[in-house]
Every structure is written in structure tokens, then in C-alpha cells.
Design a protein around this motif. Structure first.
Motif, PDB file in Angstrom:
ATOM      1  N   ARG A 112      -9.508  -0.959  -8.697  1.00 54.51           N
ATOM      2  CA  ARG A 112     -10.504  -0.685  -9.741  1.00 54.51           C
ATOM      3  C   ARG A 112     -11.751  -1.559  -9.632  1.00 54.51           C
ATOM      4  O   ARG A 112     -12.641  -1.495 -10.465  1.00 54.51           O
ATOM      5  CB  ARG A 112      -9.863  -0.846 -11.113  1.00 54.51           C
ATOM      6  N   TYR A 164      -4.035   4.275  -2.924  1.00 55.49           N
ATOM      7  CA  TYR A 164      -4.521   5.618  -3.235  1.00 55.49           C
ATOM      8  C   TYR A 164      -5.303   6.154  -2.043  1.00 55.49           C
ATOM      9  O   TYR A 164      -6.176   5.497  -1.496  1.00 55.49           O
ATOM     10  CB  TYR A 164      -5.421   5.591  -4.469  1.00 55.49           C
ATOM     11  N   ILE A 168      -9.589   5.077  -5.049  1.00 58.16           N
ATOM     12  CA  ILE A 168     -10.319   5.390  -6.285  1.00 58.16           C
ATOM     13  C   ILE A 168     -11.808   5.103  -6.115  1.00 58.16           C
ATOM     14  O   ILE A 168     -12.655   5.881  -6.558  1.00 58.16           O
ATOM     15  CB  ILE A 168      -9.733   4.581  -7.467  1.00 58.16           C
ATOM     16  N   ALA A 169     -12.117   3.996  -5.441  1.00 62.43           N
ATOM     17  CA  ALA A 169     -13.523   3.622  -5.230  1.00 62.43           C
ATOM     18  C   ALA A 169     -14.268   4.632  -4.359  1.00 62.43           C
ATOM     19  O   ALA A 169     -15.496   4.679  -4.358  1.00 62.43           O
ATOM     20  CB  ALA A 169     -13.604   2.233  -4.603  1.00 62.43           C
ATOM     21  N   LEU A 170     -13.505   5.461  -3.631  1.00 66.24           N
ATOM     22  CA  LEU A 170     -14.119   6.476  -2.776  1.00 66.24           C
ATOM     23  C   LEU A 170     -14.052   7.862  -3.411  1.00 66.24           C
ATOM     24  O   LEU A 170     -14.219   8.873  -2.733  1.00 66.24           O
ATOM     25  CB  LEU A 170     -13.426   6.498  -1.412  1.00 66.24           C
ATOM     26  N   GLY A 171     -13.788   7.889  -4.707  1.00 67.59           N
ATOM     27  CA  GLY A 171     -13.763   9.155  -5.419  1.00 67.59           C
ATOM     28  C   GLY A 171     -12.377   9.746  -5.585  1.00 67.59           C
ATOM     29  O   GLY A 171     -12.228  10.854  -6.110  1.00 67.59           O
ATOM     30  N   GLY A 172     -11.346   9.019  -5.139  1.00 71.98           N
ATOM     31  CA  GLY A 172      -9.984   9.509  -5.283  1.00 71.98           C
ATOM     32  C   GLY A 172      -9.505   9.422  -6.720  1.00 71.98           C
ATOM     33  O   GLY A 172     -10.087   8.725  -7.551  1.00 71.98           O
ATOM     34  N   SER A 173      -8.445  10.107  -7.003  1.00 73.99           N
ATOM     35  CA  SER A 173      -7.861  10.134  -8.337  1.00 73.99           C
ATOM     36  C   SER A 173      -6.701   9.144  -8.417  1.00 73.99           C
ATOM     37  O   SER A 173      -5.936   8.995  -7.462  1.00 73.99           O
ATOM     38  CB  SER A 173      -7.352  11.546  -8.649  1.00 73.99           C
ATOM     39  N   ASN A 178      -1.376  10.729  -5.069  1.00 79.31           N
ATOM     40  CA  ASN A 178      -2.284  10.190  -4.059  1.00 79.31           C
ATOM     41  C   ASN A 178      -1.846   8.838  -3.504  1.00 79.31           C
ATOM     42  O   ASN A 178      -2.541   8.268  -2.667  1.00 79.31           O
ATOM     43  CB  ASN A 178      -3.695  10.060  -4.639  1.00 79.31           C
ATOM     44  N   VAL A 195     -17.660  -0.045  -0.992  1.00 76.99           N
ATOM     45  CA  VAL A 195     -18.375  -0.425  -2.227  1.00 76.99           C
ATOM     46  C   VAL A 195     -19.341  -1.578  -2.023  1.00 76.99           C
ATOM     47  O   VAL A 195     -20.163  -1.852  -2.885  1.00 76.99           O
ATOM     48  CB  VAL A 195     -17.370  -0.774  -3.354  1.00 76.99           C
TER      49      VAL A 195
END
Length: 202
Positions: A112, A164, A168-173, A178, A195
Motif C-alpha cells: 500500500r 499481488y 496494487i501499486a500497478l493497478g492490481g486489485s 490475485n 512508484v
């Protein structure tokens, strides 16, 4: 019944990977807290706390500081979690902020891209109760995804984490679907490169 300390809880359940080399112990003795140095000497690098925590060689995680700004010196990575997050010790050799700052652990939530203080070394080692339900309720570790995936994927080997894909930082859920087994260093590195800064103090 008295609570068991870190060494007592893990004595029969941890997976030792290697002894900690004498040169590493000598380098960090007096820099890292005595509690951790003692664990290094008696138990070594390995997988602890029912697979949730890996004690790592700080020298192998220096690359993290390309993506994580240091607030205090020394800042030393000493563990990773099963979710690829980082536990970092902050000393207080840098008194330009406050003489009372430092001598604490900071959790770098790589998933996150944030961080927060989780306490001194004794408090952090006491956090883990060897009980997965207890680990789940430690909100500061954001660890519920670990319990959701544990048993559904293979147990982690040393140096791996549940990450994941895509991150998440790359647009993943942040979906359990995942989560995959990935190389922890590569996972941190990819997120950091994507990032720019996982923790940016500017």
C-alpha cells in the motif's frame, strides 16, 4: 499461563535457513537491539511465527533504500512478512529531529506504499503470539490477506512472499485471487521502480 517469548514460541516450529555469519553479527552488534542479536546467534536466519515472518540479512536489503526515504540513522531492514512487507529498525543517531525519536521498528507496507511505527524491538517480538488469530488482529501488520491465502497456496520458501499480481501499486486489485507466490526482493524492487518511492518523506 505465562506468555511465551519469541524464542520459546518458535523453538520447535521455525525453519532455519542458515546461521548468521559472525561478520554480520559483529557489524550490527551495538547497532541493532540485543534481543535481535541474541536470536541471530541462537536461531539464525529463517522462517518464523508459523510462516508469517522471515528474519533476513540486512546487507541483502540495502537496495530498499532506493525506494524508502530514511528518517533516522541507522535504518536497517531485519525482517520481511509473508505479504512482502518490511520491518525496519530506526536508531536515533540523527538527533536533528528529536532526541526522543528513534529506537523503534517501522513497518513498510510495500503493498500500500505507506509506513508506520510498530514499537521497540521487545514490543514487536512480543506482538507475535504463535497464534494465527492473534496475528490477524494486529491491524498494524495488515495481515488478514495472509490468513485468507494460507493453506490455499503452497507454504512459502525462504525469500518468497505472497504478492499481488499485478501489484496494487500497478493497478492490481487487493483480491485473494490475485495473490501469488513471488520472490520477495523482486516484488519490492518492481513496486519501487514503478512508484519511484514506496515511502517518500519529501
Amino acid at each position: 499461563m505465562a506468555r511465551l517469548n519469541f524464542e520459546e514460541r518458535n523453538r520447535n516450529s521455525y525453519q532455519k535457513i542458515s546461521d548468521v555469519p559472525k561478520e554480520v553479527i559483529d557489524k550490527y552488534k551495538g547497532v541493532l537491539p540485543n534481543e535481535l542479536i541474541t536470536i541471530w546467534k541462537t536461531m539464525g536466519f529463517g522462517i518464523y511465527e508459523n510462516g508469517f515472518l522471515q528474519l533476513v540479512n540486512p546487507d541483502e536489503y540495502e537496495f530498499v533504500f532506493e525506494y524508502v526515504d530514511k528518517l533516522l540513522e541507522p535504518s536497517i531492514v531485519w525482517a520481511t512478512t509473508a505479504l512482502g512487507d518490511i520491518l525496519m529498525w530506526e536508531g536515533n543517531q540523527n538527533w536533528t529531529i528529536s532526541e526522543d525519536e528513534g529506537n523503534r521498528n517501522v513497518l513498510i507496507n510495500v503493498r500500500r506504499c505507506n509506513n508506520h511505527v510498530v514499537g521497540d524491538m521487545e514490543a514487536v517480538l512480543d506482538f507475535f503470539l504463535g497464534d494465527e488469530t492473534a496475528i490477524a488482529h494486529k491491524d498494524c501488520f495488515d495481515s488478514k490477506p495472509y490468513l485468507n491465502i494460507k493453506g490455499k497456496l503452497s507454504p512459502l520458501e525462504y525469500g518468497q512472499c505472497y504478492g499481488y499480481v499485478p501489484a496494487i501499486a500497478l493497478g492490481g486489485s487487493a483480491s485473494i485471487k490475485n495473490l501469488k507466490i513471488v520472490d520477495a526482493k523482486s516484488y519490492i524492487d518492481i513496486i519501487g521502480q514503478a512508484v519511484g518511492k514506496i515511502v517518500d518523506l519529501e
